[in-house]
Scaffold this active site. Structure first.
Site, PDB file in Angstrom:
ATOM      1  N   SER A  13       0.981  -1.284  -0.025  1.00 16.70           N
ATOM      2  CA  SER A  13      -0.103  -0.013  -0.096  1.00 16.70           C
ATOM      3  C   SER A  13       1.047   1.200  -0.070  1.00 16.70           C
ATOM      4  O   SER A  13       2.050   1.194   0.652  1.00 16.70           O
ATOM      5  CB  SER A  13      -0.866   0.068   1.296  1.00 16.70           C
ATOM      6  OG  SER A  13      -1.497   1.280   1.206  1.00 16.70           O
ATOM      7  N   TYR A  22      -2.176  -0.228  10.738  1.00 20.98           N
ATOM      8  CA  TYR A  22      -1.978  -0.693   9.516  1.00 20.98           C
ATOM      9  C   TYR A  22      -0.929  -0.055   8.571  1.00 20.98           C
ATOM     10  O   TYR A  22      -0.017  -0.661   7.961  1.00 20.98           O
ATOM     11  CB  TYR A  22      -3.416   0.062   8.726  1.00 20.98           C
ATOM     12  CG  TYR A  22      -3.664  -0.319   7.428  1.00 20.98           C
ATOM     13  CD1 TYR A  22      -3.806  -1.670   6.877  1.00 20.98           C
ATOM     14  CD2 TYR A  22      -3.125   0.573   6.371  1.00 20.98           C
ATOM     15  CE1 TYR A  22      -4.033  -2.098   5.357  1.00 20.98           C
ATOM     16  CE2 TYR A  22      -3.299   0.390   4.958  1.00 20.98           C
ATOM     17  CZ  TYR A  22      -3.685  -1.062   4.511  1.00 20.98           C
ATOM     18  OH  TYR A  22      -3.956  -1.268   3.288  1.00 20.98           O
TER      19      TYR A  22
END
Length: 237
Positions: free
Chosen positions: A138, A151
């Site tokens: 990501s 995250y």
């Protein structure tokens, strides 16, 4: 008599029951036979039916990749030419609002499962002198944001893990790629979020296919894919 061109390589995709994992499976079904892994057996079966219709031979493995013993039992020794570590979860909230269960689940799926799955199939790639490990990361792996303490931390780990692994196995003929998407219209976002400008799962699937089908002497190690603009919906182009 079959020829080398007739032989389809085998791709294993984790988190294949929905979203990006399902899209990757469908995209690779055009050129690969598949082993698809996920927790939801019914949705996994639905993905398998769609991939079979696209021409792939498909094996489904319903297993929770957080479970190291179950994953090792299911995958160790399996012939896999391409591994796509896609399974991932996100709980986006301030650190002081996050429970230990939410923290541990993200670390277990986004970090520890990389070890469980990759450790099971990578030895075979090294022994055969060919293979490809592709990890879905990501853009959160190189930036930070409020609510991303866990995250974003796990995705930073992905970047370090992927580059280190690449350096370890490239001389054995095994490539390692990490795809780093920006915002993708999936169930990650709360209901009511405007996703009209975001990437679609199929865009990430195309990026994976590009990385894993590059010429053998060429490695696409990091590939960042972003929406062009949050101010322009996809259908405006």
């Amino acid at each position: 008599m079959s020829t080398k061109a007739d032989i389809r390589t085998v791709a294993l995709v984790t988190g294949a029951s929905r979203g990006i994992g399902r899209a990757i499976s469908l995209r690779l079904a055009e050129s690969h036979d598949l082993v698809i892994v996920g927790r939801d057996e019914a949705k996994l079966s639905d993905t398998a039916d769609s991939c079979t219709a696209a021409g792939a031979s498909v094996q489904t493995i319903p297993v929770d990749v957080q479970d190291g013993l179950a994953t090792a039992k299911a995958l160790t020794g399996m012939h896999v030419d391409v591994l796509v570590n896609n399974a991932g979860v996100a709980v986006l909230k301030p650190f002081l609002d996050m429970t230990a269960e939410e923290w541990n689940r993200q670390v277990n799926v986004n970090v520890n499962a990389l070890y469980h799955v990759t450790r099971a199939v990578l030895p075979g790639m090294v022994q055969r002198g060919r293979g490809h490990v592709c990890i879905i990361g990501s853009t959160a792996g190189r930036n930070t944001f409020v609510g991303g303490s866990c995250y974003s931390g796990t995705k930073h780990f992905v970047m370090g893990f992927a580059e280190s692994l690449m350096l370890e196995v490239r001389d054995a003929g095994v490539g390692v790629s990490v795809i780093t998407p920006g915002s993708v219209a999936t169930e990650l976002f709360p209901e009511g979020t405007n996703t009209a400008w975001m990437l679609e799962p199929e865009n990430i699937a195309d990026a994976v296919a590009f990385a894993v089908t590059a010429p053998p002497h060429m490695l696409v190690h990091r590939l960042e894919v972003r929406p062009l603009s949050p101010k322009r919906p996809r259908d405006s182009f």
